[in-house]
Every structure is written in structure tokens, then in C-alpha cells.
Motif scaffolding. Structure first.
Motif, short mmCIF file in Angstrom:
data_model
loop_
_atom_site.label_atom_id
_atom_site.label_comp_id
_atom_site.label_asym_id
_atom_site.label_seq_id
_atom_site.Cartn_x
_atom_site.Cartn_y
_atom_site.Cartn_z
N ASN A 1 -3.02 6.85 -13.35
CA ASN A 1 -3.48 7.26 -12.02
C ASN A 1 -4.80 6.59 -11.66
O ASN A 1 -5.03 6.18 -10.51
N ALA B 1 -5.34 4.12 -8.61
CA ALA B 1 -6.39 4.36 -7.61
C ALA B 1 -7.25 3.12 -7.41
O ALA B 1 -7.59 2.76 -6.28
N LEU C 1 -5.20 0.62 -5.54
CA LEU C 1 -5.11 1.04 -4.15
C LEU C 1 -6.40 0.73 -3.39
O LEU C 1 -6.37 0.27 -2.25
N LEU D 1 0.83 -1.21 0.00
CA LEU D 1 0.00 0.00 0.00
C LEU D 1 0.86 1.25 0.00
O LEU D 1 0.58 2.22 -0.71
N GLN D 2 1.93 1.25 0.81
CA GLN D 2 2.83 2.39 0.81
C GLN D 2 3.50 2.59 -0.55
O GLN D 2 3.65 3.71 -1.02
N GLN E 1 1.02 4.02 -2.81
CA GLN E 1 0.81 5.42 -2.47
C GLN E 1 1.95 6.29 -3.00
O GLN E 1 1.73 7.38 -3.53
N GLN E 2 3.21 5.79 -2.82
CA GLN E 2 4.35 6.54 -3.34
C GLN E 2 4.29 6.66 -4.85
O GLN E 2 4.54 7.73 -5.42
N TYR F 1 1.62 6.52 -6.63
CA TYR F 1 0.53 7.45 -6.95
C TYR F 1 0.98 8.90 -6.78
O TYR F 1 0.67 9.76 -7.61
N ASP F 2 1.74 9.17 -5.69
CA ASP F 2 2.24 10.53 -5.47
C ASP F 2 3.18 10.96 -6.59
O ASP F 2 3.15 12.10 -7.06
#
Length: 323
Positions: free
Chosen positions: A281, A285, A288, A112-113, A116-117, A119-120
Motif C-alpha cells: 500500500n 501510494a 500514485l 491513475l484509475q 486507485q482500484q 489501492y482500494d
């Protein structure tokens, strides 16, 4: 589970001490004799082995009630020991499952991290692409404005050039008329001199005077013609300068048009890159969201297993507390 220091020899010593005092060596009695230490399962196993090796001799013939009481007590102890075995097995199984689920949760959290990274990073890249797209659009609008200004200037120069061409044509017509008039004048003068010479020699002086007057007039006309030629040369220089300026402006306009086409191509490429980044993205999403859903399901499963463990511990505690 067995604690450190509990072995068969210790259990045998406690059993002999109880027998010496005339007390039945039950599991609870042996455990109390040992100072409330040791697992009941281990004590039960050692007592069973010792009963097979060293059966206890009864002090007197027990009656039926005592035998039944002893049997019931042994059965209760055996049930309690077997229940403890099941509880220990359940605890071991739950601990293994809990560790496995904890490892899965940790892996899911790391994934998940990472998502998230990623995605960022994608969001940052998309923001940079959007900023570059806005800059390109602004530059394109500026170039289009400058191109329109240049086109307007070229139009004005074309109008001025057309006016100059008309002026040159008018001057050329005037120059031609002047030359025709001069030629006509020369012809007339020549014919007139010939006629005057044939008509009377006495009029030669008057004709000479008139000729000088005509020559002066001719000089004036030639001066006017020279001035007109100079004006024409100046106009020709202006025309050549205007044509050079027009060619330069046309070259600049062509270069600006090529730059605008390049900017439009870059704009189309940036739009394609932005669409691709938006698709990536969206996929990230969705992935995620799926990971979060799986993590929630695993957390719910851990909660259920913890509830089952608490229920099993309560059942075991109830079984221990029940005589």
C-alpha cells in the motif's frame, strides 16, 4: 487552411473581373470578390501563379509613387501570406502536440484509475486481514482462558487424588493393624487353649464358652474387616474414575495447547501478511503520488501551450488587422 470550393479557376475569374474594372487584384480584393471566402495563403499562391502566366498590362505608365505603393502593397500581402503560413503551421503543430498530450493525459488518467482500484483492493484486503487477525486474537484469548480453567481443574483433581491416596494409605494401615491384631489374637487364643487343655480338663467348658465369645468377637471383627474391604473397593473405583478423568482432562489440555500453538502460528502468518500488505500500500501510494505529479506537470504544459496558442492567434489577428 483552404476552404471547399476555392481553386485556381475561381481565383482567375475573380482576378480578371477586378482587372476589367481597373482594380488591382490584391489578396484582400480577390477575397472580397469571392465573397470573403478562401484562405489568403491559397489565394496568394494562385495569384502568384496567375501573375507569372498572365501578367497584367498597365493601362498607362504609372508614376513612381504608384509603383512604390503597389510594391509596398505587394510586400504587405506577401508578408501577410507568409505570416498566415507560419500561423497555420503553428496551429497544426500545436494541434498535434495537443492531441499527443491529451492522449498522454488519458493514458495517465487510466493508469491513475487502475492504481486507485488496486489501492482500494489492497485496502479492502488489509481490512479483511485485520478483521481476521482480531478474530484470531479473540479466539486465542478465549482458548487461553479455557486452558487456564482446565489447568485449575486438573490441579484441584490432583489435590483430591492426593487426599484419596492419603485416605487409602490410612485405611490400609488400619487394615494391616486389624490383621496383625487378629493374628495376635489367634496366636494368643491358640496358646491359651493349649495351656487350658494342659492345665485342667475341667475348664474345657469354660474355655469353650470363652472360645465362642472369642469367635463371635472374631465374626464382628471379620464383618468390620469385610466392610473395610468394601470401602477400600469403593475408594479404588473412585480413584480409577478420578485417574480416568485426569487423563481425559490432560488429553483435552494437550489438544487445547496444540490448538493454541496453531493459532499462534496463524497469528504470526497474519502479522507477516499484514506487514507485506502495508508495504504494498505504501508503494502504491508513492506510485500514485508520482502519477499525480506527472499529470499536474502535463496539465501545466497544456496550459502553457494553450496560452502560446492564444498568443499566436492574437498575433495573427493583429497581423491581419494591420493594413
Amino acid at each position: 487552411m483552404a476552404r471547399g470550393g476555392i481553386n485556381k479557376a475561381v481565383v482567375q475569374k475573380a482576378r480578371q473581373a477586378l482587372l476589367a474594372r481597373g482594380v488591382h487584384p490584391s489578396i484582400d480584393a480577390v477575397r472580397i470578390e469571392l465573397g470573403n471566402t478562401g484562405s489568403k495563403t491559397t489565394i496568394h499562391r494562385y495569384l502568384k501563379e496567375l501573375d507569372n502566366q498572365y501578367p497584367a498590362a498597365p493601362a498607362s505608365t504609372p508614376n513612381l509613387s504608384d509603383a512604390l505603393a503597389t510594391l509596398v502593397e505587394q510586400l504587405a500581402e506577401q508578408l501577410q501570406a507568409e505570416g498566415q503560413v507560419h500561423i497555420d503551421e503553428a496551429c497544426s503543430t500545436f494541434e498535434a502536440e495537443r492531441q499527443t498530450l491529451s492522449a498522454q493525459v488519458q493514458i495517465s488518467q487510466q493508469a491513475l484509475q487502475a492504481l486507485q482500484q488496486q489501492y482500494d483492493i489492497q485496502a479492502t484486503a488489509l481490512a479483511a486481514q485485520s478483521a481476521e487477525l482480531a478474530t484470531t486474537r479473540s479466539a486465542l484469548q478465549t482458548e487461553q482462558t479455557r486452558n487456564a480453567t482446565l489447568n485449575q481443574a486438573v490441579g484441584e483433581l490432583n489435590l483430591r487424588l492426593a487426599d484419596k491416596d492419603e485416605q487409602i494409605a490410612s485405611l490400609e494401615d488400619k487394615h494391616q493393624h486389624a490383621r496383625d491384631a487378629l493374628e495376635h489374637y489367634r496366636t494368643a487364643s491358640r496358646e491359651q487353649r493349649e495351656q487350658e487343655q494342659r492345665r485342667h480338663e475341667g475348664q474345657v467348658q469354660q474355655l469353650q464358652v470363652e472360645t465362642r465369645q472369642m469367635q463371635q468377637t472374631l465374626i464382628v471383627k471379620q464383618d468390620e474387616l469385610t466392610r473395610l474391604n468394601r470401602d477400600n473397593e469403593g475408594l479404588l473405583v473412585q480413584i480409577r474414575t478420578l485417574k480416568d478423568t485426569q487423563r481425559t482432562l490432560k488429553t483435552q489440555a494437550d489438544r487445547r495447547q496444540a490448538q493454541i500453538q496453531g493459532l499462534e502460528i496463524n497469528l504470526a502468518q497474519l502479522n507477516g501478511s499484514r506487514d507485506e500488505m502495508e508495504k504494498q500500500n505504501q508503494n502504491l501510494a508513492l506510485s500514485l503520488a508520482e502519477r499525480v505529479t506527472e499529470l499536474r506537470q502535463q496539465l501545466q504544459l497544456i496550459g502553457k501551450l494553450e496560452a502560446q496558442l492564444r498568443q499566436a492567434e492574437k498575433s495573427a489577428q493583429h497581423a491581419q488587422d494591420t493594413p
